[in-house]
Enzyme design. Sequence first.
Site, PDB file in Angstrom:
ATOM      1  N   SER A 119       0.813  -1.214   0.000  1.00 54.80           N
ATOM      2  CA  SER A 119       0.000   0.000   0.000  1.00 54.80           C
ATOM      3  C   SER A 119       0.846   1.263   0.000  1.00 54.80           C
ATOM      4  CB  SER A 119      -0.926   0.003   1.224  1.00 54.80           C
ATOM      5  OG  SER A 119      -0.180  -0.182   2.405  1.00 54.80           O
ATOM      6  N   HIS A 140      -2.295  -2.873  -5.962  1.00 56.19           N
ATOM      7  CA  HIS A 140      -2.801  -2.487  -4.644  1.00 56.19           C
ATOM      8  C   HIS A 140      -4.327  -2.539  -4.603  1.00 56.19           C
ATOM      9  CE1 HIS A 140      -3.423   0.867  -1.448  1.00 56.19           C
ATOM     10  NE2 HIS A 140      -3.461  -0.326  -0.891  1.00 56.19           N
ATOM     11  N   GLU A 152      -5.112  -0.092  -7.616  1.00 54.24           N
ATOM     12  CA  GLU A 152      -4.030   0.774  -8.109  1.00 54.24           C
ATOM     13  C   GLU A 152      -2.960  -0.131  -8.719  1.00 54.24           C
ATOM     14  OE1 GLU A 152      -3.415   4.766  -5.528  1.00 54.24           O
ATOM     15  OE2 GLU A 152      -3.010   2.942  -4.428  1.00 54.24           O
ATOM     16  N   ASN A 190      -3.031   6.251  -0.498  1.00 51.35           N
ATOM     17  CA  ASN A 190      -2.549   6.504   0.865  1.00 51.35           C
ATOM     18  C   ASN A 190      -1.834   7.844   1.017  1.00 51.35           C
ATOM     19  OD1 ASN A 190      -3.515   4.321   2.407  1.00 51.35           O
ATOM     20  ND2 ASN A 190      -2.115   2.966   1.343  1.00 51.35           N
TER      21      ASN A 190
END
Length: 283
Positions: A119, A140, A152, A190
């Site tokens: 992540s 991800h 992702e 993130n």
Amino acid sequence: MNVQTIMVVGAGQMGSGIAQVAAQAGFRVYLNDVQQPFVERGLATIAKNLTRNVEKGKLSEDDKQAILSRITASTDLADAAEADFVIEAVTENMAVKSAIFSRLDEICPPHTILASNTSSLPITEIAAVTKRPEKVIGMHFMNPVPVMKLVEIIRGLQTADEVYQLTEDLSKQMGKVPVSVNDFPGFVSNRVLMPMLNEAIYCVYEGVATPEAIDEVMKLGMNHPMGPLQLADFIGLDTCLYIMEVLYEGFGDSKYRPCPLLRKYVKAGWLGKKSGRGFYVYN
């Protein structure tokens, strides 16, 4: 390349979810972890999710059994010799991931693509421990994997175009929506999310409001389905802290500095929902 067999390394919350969507898409799946009880817990989670779908009428009992029959339990990484595509979903730690990728590189056939569900960690650095950096990519998934649509896809410095394309196609086969992202700390999800969670933690730390009040403001005022502190508990406060540290180290910008209260909770073992206590208490 025609992908038929996928190995998922790590049978936790993310790994079991990835194994489920891969098996639902018709792939033969190895669900691997270091100990049999971990794999069994992952398989039990998958069975529970599928049973819920049967009860809701989204799936027949025959379909459920067919999906489960496509998943094989594994505690030996050597089973990756059978895989066309490997998705690593272990703890968010570079040393652990590097060791796994180095081993997979030795075990897997030359055509096998190695993907990481990291992540926040750099794909280029993970790829560098292998002799096939052009076949290493980031994939991800979002939590909970069976529900969330986004994946992702992160190219490393040397990721080949055809590897990217195959990974994108694979994501679509699993019913996901792939989004191309470049290899920067925290990627997009993130990099944007964690500072918001961290700022919510600072609001608790500085006594601005209670966790309940902060979450209510974000749910009712910003139309978020879940408050930031509840979400942090759900993700795991240790995972949040680790990602914040990756962002802080990667950018050297004080806006990514983890809140001292986050560090304190993690040191206390208050990791959120998985430990029974975080910003909220869970039974």
